[in-house]
Each structure stands twice: as C-alpha cells, then as structure tokens.
Write a protein that holds these residues in place. Structure first.
Motif, short mmCIF file in Angstrom:
data_model
loop_
_atom_site.label_atom_id
_atom_site.label_comp_id
_atom_site.label_asym_id
_atom_site.label_seq_id
_atom_site.Cartn_x
_atom_site.Cartn_y
_atom_site.Cartn_z
N GLY A 23 -14.73 31.81 43.94
CA GLY A 23 -15.66 32.92 44.18
C GLY A 23 -15.69 33.97 43.10
O GLY A 23 -16.40 34.97 43.21
N SER A 67 -22.92 26.73 44.42
CA SER A 67 -24.11 26.52 45.27
C SER A 67 -24.43 27.77 46.08
O SER A 67 -25.60 28.11 46.28
CB SER A 67 -23.88 25.35 46.22
N THR A 68 -23.39 28.45 46.54
CA THR A 68 -23.60 29.68 47.32
C THR A 68 -24.34 30.70 46.47
O THR A 68 -25.31 31.33 46.93
CB THR A 68 -22.24 30.26 47.77
N GLY A 86 -18.02 28.24 44.63
CA GLY A 86 -19.06 29.23 44.98
C GLY A 86 -20.36 29.06 44.20
O GLY A 86 -21.25 29.91 44.31
N VAL A 116 -19.88 38.06 49.16
CA VAL A 116 -20.39 37.25 50.28
C VAL A 116 -19.20 36.79 51.12
O VAL A 116 -18.21 36.29 50.59
CB VAL A 116 -21.17 36.01 49.79
N VAL A 173 -28.61 32.66 51.18
CA VAL A 173 -27.32 33.18 51.63
C VAL A 173 -27.43 34.70 51.54
O VAL A 173 -27.96 35.23 50.57
CB VAL A 173 -26.17 32.68 50.70
N LYS A 196 -28.03 29.69 45.96
CA LYS A 196 -28.82 29.93 47.18
C LYS A 196 -29.02 31.42 47.41
O LYS A 196 -30.08 31.84 47.88
CB LYS A 196 -28.14 29.29 48.40
N LEU A 197 -28.01 32.20 47.07
CA LEU A 197 -28.13 33.66 47.24
C LEU A 197 -29.30 34.21 46.43
O LEU A 197 -30.02 35.10 46.89
CB LEU A 197 -26.81 34.31 46.81
N ASP A 249 -29.49 23.14 41.47
CA ASP A 249 -28.11 22.84 41.85
C ASP A 249 -27.80 21.39 41.46
O ASP A 249 -28.28 20.46 42.09
CB ASP A 249 -27.97 23.05 43.37
N TYR A 290 -18.25 34.35 54.46
CA TYR A 290 -18.78 33.32 55.36
C TYR A 290 -17.69 32.97 56.36
O TYR A 290 -16.59 32.57 55.97
CB TYR A 290 -19.21 32.09 54.55
N TRP A 305 -25.88 38.57 51.31
CA TRP A 305 -24.71 39.22 50.73
C TRP A 305 -24.33 40.43 51.58
O TRP A 305 -25.18 41.06 52.19
CB TRP A 305 -24.94 39.60 49.27
N VAL A 313 -16.30 34.39 50.08
CA VAL A 313 -16.58 33.24 49.19
C VAL A 313 -17.10 33.68 47.83
O VAL A 313 -17.00 32.92 46.85
CB VAL A 313 -17.55 32.23 49.85
#
Lengths: 267, 225
Positions: B206, B41-42, B39, B9, B51, B45-46, B159, B11, B53, B16
């Motif tokens: 990440g 939370s990212t 990374g 990913v 988020v 969410k992914l 989260d 950003y 990719w 990230v």
C-alpha cells in the motif's frame, strides 16, 4: 348450492393419518432426511393453519379496523424479514425498503381489488381484507425473494462486467441493467407460467375453496381472474419498487455495490 | 492532470493504501509495478471511483473529484480491466454496449471503425459476430482494449493490459496505447510494457514510490541519467 360442509376433527385426523404410508416408505428407503423434513413441515402446517383458523374466527367476530390493520402489518413484517434473510442479504436499509415496497403494493392492489371488484360495506372488513391481502402477500414473498436473490447474485457473479461498465461511464442503473432484467424475468416467469395453465392443468386454490364453500363455478372463476390479476400487479409493483429503492441504498455514492448488504457464505 | 494528495484507503478494517501522493501530467505513461496484493489494482480503480478513499484529496484536471463529479472523470478516462469478463454476447454487442449509456449515445462507431480497431489489435474481421465467451483469453483481452479505444478517452487506466497476450499481440497493444498520444496509467509485470513507460512506480503493502525516472531513447524509454 348450500354452505360449506364441515369436516369433523376425527375425519380430518383419519385423513392426515394417510401420511403414515409415505412416511414408512421413506424410512424404509432410508430417506431419513426427507422423512424428518416431512414430519416437521406437515406438523408446522397443521399447527399454523389450526391456530390461524382459530385466530381468524375471533378476528372476524371482532372485526375492528385497527386490529385488522395491525394484523396485516404483522404479516408484512414477518414476510419482509423472510424476504431479506432468504435472499441472502442483511441490512437495516434493505428491511426498510422491502417493508415500504410491500406496504405500498399490497395496500394499493388490495384497495383496488376491494373497491372495484368486491365492493364490501367497509374496506377494512376482516372477512375480505385479511384473506385477499394475505394471498397477495404470500405471492409477493416468493416473488421478492427470487428477485433480490437473482439481482444481488448476478451482481456478485458478474462483478467485473458490472464494474467495467460503471467505470467506463455508465450510470448505476445502466451498469446493473442486465441484473435487473434477469431479476424481473426470473421472478415474473413462474406467475405467468401458472396463469397460462390455470384451469386446464389445475384448479387454483381460491376457486376450489369457493366452489367447496358453495359458490357457483362461474362466480368462483371471476374471483380467480380478479385475484390472479391482483397477484401479478402486486408482485410486479413490489419487485419494481424494491429493486428501484435498492439502487438508492445498496450502492455507495460512487455507484459501487456496498458488499456489507450481502450475507457472508459462512453466516 | 491527476493529483493525489495523502490518499488513504481502508478495506474491511485493513489499511490497503497509505498516504499516497502523486502528480500525473498530460502525456505521461505511468506504470505501477510490484508484488501482487501491493495495492496496484486498488489504486487504478480508485482513480475511476471504483474504490472510495477515507482520507486525502484527488484532483482530476484541477477539479476535486467527488461522487458528483466522478461521471466526468469516467467519460474522460477509459478503463481496461485485468480480467476481461463480459456478459454472454457477441463481440459486436460487447463493443457497442457503452453506446447504450447516456454518456456515449451520440457517438456510436460505424462497422468500418470497429473493424479497423479490431484489425489494429490483430483480431480477424469475422470476429464481430462471434460470442466473446467463445474467444481465447488473449482475444477477449484485445476486445476489451478495442472497446476502450473506440471510446477515444484522453486517459487510459489499464490493469495489466498485456497479461493474457502473446508477444505479437503485446507489440500491437504497446504500439496503440504507448504512442504518446494519450495519458496512460497502468499496472504491469511485463518488462516490455514497463520499459516503454515514461514513469515507473513501485507499490508494496500500500506504499508507493517512484522507482526510476525514464526518458525516451532508442527502442523505447531508458533510465534517465
């Protein structure tokens, strides 16, 4: 009643010079920023209106369909760039959809106004087309700025709530519904408010202009009712269309707001 | 159940998440640990399409996840956000909001079910009529958890679900979420939560790696071997 009484330029200049009084008082009260804005704004207003007055004179005399349509498109493009920039947005996609929304709503409502109410010999007669479309466009400009500003501002402020709904299974439309409602409410409320007080608290510009131009007050009132309904319809259609199209272009394929459409704070 | 292969990913020009690969099985309770900004939370969410990719493959129940299939993933998974920010509404309206979505319209819970859920999370029964904005941070977080549990998802993506909770509430949340009935993928800094999870992954800059294999023991999960 007779035709319009012309104003001599000397008398107009004399009347405009009354502004020296508030200007001097503002200077004395050390409201320098306000007095500066006043000079710039009034200067622009006078110059723009005199130029438009001269330009429209030739436009009306020429009265050529293509020229009239091109002039309208220029007005819409200027309005469009103003809407997107003043709403704190940037994106070629948003410029395109705002242009489509304005074009469709102004064309349809102006067309209906002329066909149903005025019934001129030619729909493209500059004398009717330009002022009516211009009045509708001016109101659409304010309404759209407000709607886009509130819609995207709300999504930014309530990002977690909107994202939570989306990630819990809402469609984009369901997730942004609170922001959509707020955008509609805040852009339509001022028009409804002014409609409710029209005629009692103030006489609207168009009606005043027609009366000064020699029209009977009752005829002027009928025109004003028509134009107010037209304004509401045009603003409503432009906002509805614009926000609907925003749902298609301002979100990524997963339904998340594409933040590249928002201007950065520093820009 | 969930498979990620070489997910990357980026950003705003910065990568990230780097080449993440992992398999999460049904019934797993996985927790992501590590410093803030790593990374976590990212990644959470992914998993729900919050988020996008740039590279790699994401499979949910052996189906490749795409914008067209993300709706299925979202209705199977329940999301608990780190910050419980709701619209200005009552607790009842907040709990019922997902049932205005087409995906849940036919399964609106009864008042009794809502009260029972709130009770399990140690929230008083008169809380339904209160404004969420009038609640404390911990209470709002439990309303958030109640809303997700009422949807009865098979997977929970949470989260930092206990970050705003006191010890008693944390125990109640652990008992409800980490009881082996649901697959849970979470992030946390809470040692009690982490010790109850069957798999622990550390995320830093990440990159992700499985820290320790856990197994069920007395009083929760203990390090395997």
């Amino acid at each position: 009643m007779s035709s319009v009484v012309d104003i001599s330029l000397a008398n107009l200049l004399g009347f405009v010079s009354l502004l020296l009084l508030p200007l001097l008082l503002l200077q004395r009260w050390q409201l320098i920023d306000v007095s500066k804005d006043m000079v710039i704004s009034i200067g622009r207003m006078v110059a723009q209106l005199l130029l438009v007055g001269l330009y429209l004179k030739y436009l009306f005399e020429l009265n050529h369909t293509v020229v009239n349509i091109v002039w309208l498109l220029i007005m819409m493009t200027v309005a469009n760039t103003n809407i997107v920039r003043r709403a704190g947005l940037r994106s070629m996609k948003l410029l395109v959809i705002t242009q489509i929304s304005l074009l469709l709503s102004i064309t349809v409502v102006t067309g209906l106004f002329l066909v149903v109410l005025v019934q001129p010999d030619s729909l493209f007669d500059a004398r009717y087309l330009i002022p009516i479309a211009g009045m509708l466009l001016g109101n659409c400009l304010q309404g759209n700025i407000r709607a886009l500003e509130v819609f995207f501002g709300e999504l930014k402020d309530q990002e977690e709530a909107y994202l939570s709904d989306l990630l819990l299974g809402a469609t984009v439309r369901e997730a942004v519904e609170p922001a959509l409602k707020k955008a509609f409410r805040s852009s339509l409320t001022p028009i409804l408010g002014s409609m409710a007080t029209l005629g009692i608290v103030f006489l609207p510009g168009m009606m005043t202009g027609q009366i000064l131009g020699g029209a009977l007050p009752f005829i002027a009132a009928k025109y004003q009712i028509g134009i107010m309904v037209g304004i509401f319809m045009a603003v409503f259609c432009a906002i509805a269309l614009n926000l609907q199209l925003c749902l298609r272009v301002a979100f990524n394929p997963f339904g998340v707001l594409d933040k590249s459409v928002l201007l950065q704070q520093s820009e | 159940m969930i498979t990620l292969r070489n997910i990357c990913v980026t950003y705003q020009g910065v990568q990230v998440l780097h080449d993440l690969s992992v398999d999460i099985n049904t019934g797993d309770s996985a927790v992501l640990v590590g410093p803030s900004g790593g990374g976590k939370s990212t990644l959470l969410k992914l998993l729900l399409g919050g988020v996008s990719w740039d590279k790699g493959e994401y499979q949910f129940q052996r189906e490749t996840v795409t914008p067209e299939t993300i709706a299925t993933v979202r209705t199977h998974c329940g999301y608990i956000a780190q910050e419980s920010r709701f619209l200005d509404a009552s607790v009842r309206e907040t709990l019922l909001r997902p049932y205005s979505f087409a995906a849940y319209r036919s399964c609106r819970p009864s008042e009794e079910t809502m009260n029972m859920q709130l009770e399990q999370l140690l929230l008083p029964d008169n809380v339904l009529d209160k404004k969420v904005t009038a609640l404390s941070g911990g209470q709002r977080q439990r309303v958030n958890i109640a809303r997700t549990l009422l949807l009865n998802p098979s997977v929970i993506i949470a989260d930092e679900p206990t970050s705003a909770l006191d010890d008693e509430s944390t125990d109640a949340v652990i008992a409800l979420l980490l009881n082996g009935q649901k697959t849970v993928i979470s992030s946390s800094h809470d040692s009690r939560w982490i010790s109850r999870c069957s798999r622990v992954f550390t995320m830093e800059h990440g990159h992700m790696f499985e820290t320790v294999a856990m197994e069920e023991g007395e009083g929760g999960y203990v390090q395997r071997g």
